[in-house]
Enzyme design. Structure first.
Site, PDB file in Angstrom:
ATOM      1  N   GLY A  10      -8.908   1.602  -0.180  1.00 29.39           N
ATOM      2  CA  GLY A  10      -9.140   0.872  -1.309  1.00 29.39           C
ATOM      3  C   GLY A  10      -9.782  -0.312  -0.609  1.00 29.39           C
ATOM      4  O   GLY A  10     -11.076  -0.210   0.109  1.00 29.39           O
ATOM      5  N   GLU A  86       0.071  -5.550   1.491  1.00 24.43           N
ATOM      6  CA  GLU A  86       0.121  -4.661   0.528  1.00 24.43           C
ATOM      7  C   GLU A  86       1.690  -4.812  -0.254  1.00 24.43           C
ATOM      8  O   GLU A  86       2.003  -3.516  -0.854  1.00 24.43           O
ATOM      9  CB  GLU A  86       0.158  -3.194   1.114  1.00 24.43           C
ATOM     10  CG  GLU A  86      -1.223  -3.086   2.032  1.00 24.43           C
ATOM     11  CD  GLU A  86      -2.375  -2.763   0.984  1.00 24.43           C
ATOM     12  OE1 GLU A  86      -2.109  -2.427  -0.271  1.00 24.43           O
ATOM     13  OE2 GLU A  86      -3.681  -3.391   1.442  1.00 24.43           O
TER      14      GLU A  86
HETATM   15  C1  SIN Z   1      -6.036   0.808   0.902  1.00 26.02           C
HETATM   16  O1  SIN Z   1      -7.079   0.188   0.847  1.00 26.02           O
HETATM   17  O2  SIN Z   1      -5.783   1.693   1.563  1.00 26.02           O
HETATM   18  C2  SIN Z   1      -4.686   0.132  -0.015  1.00 26.02           C
HETATM   19  C3  SIN Z   1      -5.003  -0.096  -1.435  1.00 26.02           C
HETATM   20  C4  SIN Z   1      -5.957  -1.622  -1.404  1.00 26.02           C
HETATM   21  O3  SIN Z   1      -5.418  -2.303  -0.569  1.00 26.02           O
HETATM   22  O4  SIN Z   1      -6.837  -1.749  -2.262  1.00 26.02           O
END
Ligand code: SIN
Length: 181
Positions: A10, A86
């Protein structure tokens, strides 16, 4: 201790705010990316959450993203910072990361962040138009939710990763933006 591979699917794809030794496209087995997680702290606020991606189980699918190799001396500090970034419902998971879509041989052990359906901020599925509308209206301390979606869609295209869910929401948001003008 050895270096650690972190898989981002993401915002970590287009805004890695940490040092890494190397990075490459990678895939995780049995997961698919969905805009099903609420964002209270980055792309929305508690009373009006935005929508960001998480991974949900999907048999026979592979989700593409970027694997970042983090040097051993940096691992503790970087993961502390990532746990904070997160914190809105995501937990660390471990799984093999594959470096080619069709190969199972070339792989390493990896860590990634998943917000599962039992977390307090999980929103789940909704019609595409409703997801796009929510993204179009949401704003949080890290910026607009639309920026998150558009940056992710562009990054996936640049990496040659096909993701119909993300691209469909992008098309719908562009349509809504145009009709609003
Ligand atoms: C990620 O990017 O792997 C986790 C989700 C995000 O922070 O958008």
């Amino acid at each position: 201790m050895e270096s650690v591979w972190l898989f981002g699917y993401g915002s970590l794809i287009w805004r890695p705010d940490f040092e890494f030794v190397s990075s490459k496209v990678a895939w995780v087995d049995g997961w698919t990316r969905r805009f099903w997680q609420g964002s209270h702290d980055h792309r929305g606020v508690p009373e009006a959450p935005g929508r960001v991606v998480t991974l949900v189980p999907a048999m026979d699918e592979r989700c593409g993203g970027i694997a970042f190799q983090i040097a051993a001396p940096d691992v503790a500090d970087i993961f502390n910072a990532l746990d904070y970034r997160e914190k809105n419902g995501y937990d660390r998971c471990e799984a093999p990361l594959y470096f080619a879509l069709d190969e199972s041989e070339s792989k390493v052990d990896g860590i990634f962040y998943i917000a599962n359906e039992n977390n307090f901020a999980f929103l789940g599925d909704a019609p595409i138009e409703q997801i796009a509308q929510q993204i179009g209206q949401s704003q949080g301390p890290s910026g607009s939710n639309s920026e998150y979606l558009y940056n992710l869609a562009q990054a996936l295209r640049d990496l040659d990763i096909d993701d119909e869910h993300v691209f469909e929401i992008e098309r719908e948001l562009k349509r809504l933006d145009q009709t609003a003008q």
